[in-house]
Write an enzyme that holds these catalytic residues in place. Structure first.
Site, PDB file in Angstrom:
ATOM      1  N   GLU A  53       0.840  -1.242   0.063  1.00  0.00           N
ATOM      2  CA  GLU A  53      -0.002   0.054   0.053  1.00  0.00           C
ATOM      3  C   GLU A  53       0.988   1.324  -0.111  1.00  0.00           C
ATOM      4  O   GLU A  53       0.577   2.266   0.473  1.00  0.00           O
ATOM      5  CB  GLU A  53      -0.839   0.045   1.396  1.00  0.00           C
ATOM      6  N   TRP A  84       5.864 -10.318   1.717  1.00  0.00           N
ATOM      7  CA  TRP A  84       5.619 -10.058   3.231  1.00  0.00           C
ATOM      8  C   TRP A  84       5.694 -11.277   4.033  1.00  0.00           C
ATOM      9  O   TRP A  84       5.575 -11.257   5.123  1.00  0.00           O
ATOM     10  CB  TRP A  84       4.731  -9.111   3.828  1.00  0.00           C
ATOM     11  N   ASP A 116      -7.865  -7.016  -2.126  1.00  0.00           N
ATOM     12  CA  ASP A 116      -7.058  -7.142  -0.889  1.00  0.00           C
ATOM     13  C   ASP A 116      -6.843  -8.418  -0.589  1.00  0.00           C
ATOM     14  O   ASP A 116      -6.621  -8.968   0.573  1.00  0.00           O
ATOM     15  CB  ASP A 116      -7.173  -6.299   0.279  1.00  0.00           C
TER      16      ASP A 116
END
Length: 705
Positions: A414, A463, A524
């Site tokens: 983001e 991540w 998302d």
């Protein structure tokens, strides 16, 4: 105790000038008003500690002292003093005048000769470490200048070494006392072996042994080195792990043979999350009770401990870390990291754990560094910058350790950034390769971003910790959402390689194949879930498989050697879901925008035909850090089921599955208008990419059962 004469008469002039500094009187006044009740008017101590020795336990840099003055020290009687930072600096100036710090710049001695003495004839490095090199039985002296002032350092050089001798059960153990509580005492002996000793079973005696004898000139040289040498971590290129604490690559590959240990983040390199221990069962699970607690600090603790032969290694949300006695919870050492203001940037304030290889622990940090710590002492071996945290990068996951390499990814989904996967040499911290998770210029898959420049801020963050297949020597790493997150109008197309799993060659970073779970994600639905590696039999054939349950509510099975799509099964029905088990990963409604009311887009749960394998064209060498020959594209058209030959129930299911995509056809242009075909039609061959336009959402929710 005799304090060695370190400051010569030649330094009297600088000291006198320092004593006449115009701000010292103001600092003295502030100190008397705010601090003297505990520390005395002259700083010699009272209820509080003596501040004139330069031995400040909680840090001696200006930043440390300002923090301690204005914010207090947790767990002590030192309160926060409401004082402007400028006034705090004047107090610090006064305190430094008491310790004679003005002499630092004019210290006698030769820094280079002091370095040779430290690592050579002075034998200091046999016990102490500096810059990632040396022993671990005595304190790390890399930042001793921030813990001791010159007089305190001079006293420490001349003071004898304090040891403890423990006798019990016919054995004598001699070492440095590291920790002690009511019942136990922890020693680190001269061979760097840890001992946790029960006091009721041992007797203890304090003994002293002198430091190696040094001349006055050698002491000056050594002090100059410790105080003036630039702090750089330069570990030796040769690394011999400790014999009693060595997590080899062979042990990592065979972690299942050590169920009493937990050697890597997922439990093993294949990501199975499984322990073979059998002492906890459904019958006795209700009787489990807490035995001890260790406070990590912070409120987003997500760490998974590494457990090795009775030692537990944990990390905290703010990149603090500790080694614990797994039986008692007693800390053997603690690592504290001074983070810059990363919370003001684009990050989640947490950390998920260590990787371990040899006798080193590897920590990835919120300020986007990779740190190697000695597992026995917590000393820093190296600290390298992965990228600039000021751009918005951070690292929240546990690294992955494989053969001589440490693998890390980044957050960036983001933040108008691009994700990547890095490999670093476990010995030196040198970066070996970098592979980006969006197509770089020259990669034909860059056309899946329209306009192409949108790939430059396309997200696809890496991540979560990946997995590794030793059989095929393949590294599997997953990617997150494209950016911007919920607005796909500025990034038309499939947006590769977001929401995907990447199969990488660990030696070069070259992409072997990839599979995208959610093209053009606007919900998302990161693809960062665990890529678990298993072996199983499919229709009588033994297969090497990758399985994963994704946020788009589908469970996938892929061939991990080729990337072939085997099946995808829905495990939940959720509003706004995109994805299709009949199209081998191609979404049912690729351009559908999320609605507040939700739109249910569900196809039949029947598995797609075997052999459908989308998205198998690797990027060209120009998009990777190392050159590689791209593999040939393989794509098989699925066999379209014939309702006439199906059972009545199956025919009804097939009829429903063919009818469901209608809402998508109305809202999405055909990839080839002249052909009249629709990407929502079951059985339509998947395409690597085609331009997609943002369409207006359906005026009302469409529900399929």
């Amino acid at each position: 105790m005799r304090i060695l004469p370190l400051v010569s008469a030649s330094l009297l002039a600088p000291l006198m000038a320092f004593a006449q500094h115009p701000d010292i009187d103001r600092g003295r006044q502030l100190f008397t008003r705010n601090c003297s009740a505990c520390h005395g008017d002259t700083g010699k101590g009272g209820r509080g500690s003596d501040l004139t020795t330069g031995q400040w336990k909680h840090g001696a840099s200006d930043e440390d002292l300002i923090r301690n003055i204005t914010k207090g020290i947790a767990g002590t009687q030192m309160p926060a003093i409401p004082m402007p930072a400028d006034d705090a600096r004047k107090v610090i100036l006064f305190l430094r005048s008491l310790g004679g710090d003005a002499a630092t710049a004019a210290l006698p001695g030769n820094q280079e000769q002091g370095q040779q003495l430290f690592f050579g004839a002075g034998q200091c490095s046999q016990c102490h470490m500096f810059g990632g090199r040396g022993g671990v039985t005595a304190p790390d002296l890399t930042d001793v200048r921030n813990r001791l002032r010159v007089p305190g350092l001079a006293a420490a050089i001349g003071a004898p070494v304090k040891l403890v001798e423990a006798r019990g059960a016919g054995a004598v153990i001699r070492g440095v006392k590291k920790n002690e509580d009511t019942f136990t005492l922890q020693l680190l002996d001269d061979k760097a072996h840890w001992h946790s000793l029960a006091k009721r079973d041992h007797t203890f005696k304090a003994i002293e042994t002198p430091h190696p004898a040094l001349t006055a000139g050698q002491r000056d040289d050594l002090t100059a080195f410790l105080v003036k040498a630039p702090i750089r971590y330069e570990p030796s290129a040769t690394w011999t792990p400790a014999a009693d604490l060595n997590i080899t690559f062979a042990r990592l590959k065979n972690a299942a043979a050590e169920p009493q240990n937990w050697l890597t983040y997922w439990g093993d390199l294949r990501g199975t999350h499984y322990s073979g221990l059998k002492s906890i069962t459904p019958t006795n699970a209700a009787s489990l009770k807490s035995q001890w607690t260790y406070q990590l600090g912070g409120n987003t603790v997500e760490t998974t401990p590494i457990v090795v032969d009775g030692l537990m290694f944990v990390t905290g949300p703010l990149n603090d870390a500790a080694a614990l006695d797994a039986q008692t919870g007693r800390p053997l050492w603690q690592y504290k990291r001074r983070l810059p203001p990363v919370a003001s940037h684009c990050t989640v304030m947490t950390n998920r754990g260590f990787a371990m290889l040899g006798d080193r622990l590897f920590l990835a940090t919120l300020d986007t560094h990779l740190v190697a710590l000695d597992a026995k002492s917590g000393n820093t071996i190296f600290d390298v910058e992965v990228d600039d945290y000021r751009k918005g990068f951070s690292i929240t996951h546990a690294p992955l350790a494989i053969d001589g390499m440490i693998i890390v990814g980044v957050t960036s989904g983001e933040c108008a950034l691009t994700g990547f996967v890095d490999a670093y040499d476990a010995k030196t911290g040198k970066r070996l390769w970098r592979t980006y998770s969006t197509p770089q210029p020259g990669d034909p898959n860059r056309k899946t971003w329209q306009p192409e420049k949108s790939a430059d801020f396309g997200g696809a963050p890496t991540w979560m910790t990946g997995t590794y297949d030793a059989d095929t020597d393949t590294l599997f790493w997953t990617t997150g959402n494209p950016g911007p997150d919920y607005d796909g109008s500025v990034r038309l197309g499939d947006n590769l390689y977001s929401c995907s799993v990447l199969a990488l060659d660990p030696k070069t970073g070259r992409m072997k194949w990839w599979f995208q779970f959610t093209p053009h994600d606007v919900h998302d639905w990161d693809g960062n879930q665990t890529p678990v590696l298993i072996d199983a039999t499919i229709r009588g054939q033994k297969r090497k498989l990758l399985i994963t349950a994704q946020r788009n509510a589908f469970y996938y099975v892929l061939d991990r050697t080729t990337g072939e799509f085997i099946t995808g099964q829905a495990f939940a029905s959720r509003p706004g879901r995109r994805g299709s088990t009949t199209r081998a990963g191609r979404s049912c409604c690729p351009t559908q925008r999320p609605l507040l009311t939700g739109t249910l887009c569900v196809q039949t749960r029947r598995a797609p035909p075997i052999g459908v394998r989308p998205h198998l064209t690797p990027p060209p060498a120009s998009s990777l850090s190392r050159s590689a020959k791209p593999a040939l594209s393989t794509r098989a058209s699925p066999k379209i089921p014939n309702p006439a030959k199906a059972t009545p129930a199956a025919a009804r299911r097939l009829t429903r599955s063919k009818a469901l995509p209608e809402p998508c056809e109305r809202s999405m242009p055909s990839p080839e208008p002249s052909s009249g075909t629709s990407p929502c039609r079951p059985g339509h061959p998947p395409r690597a990419s085609w331009p997609q336009q943002e369409a207006s959402p359906s005026p009302r929710p469409t529900t399929a059962t």
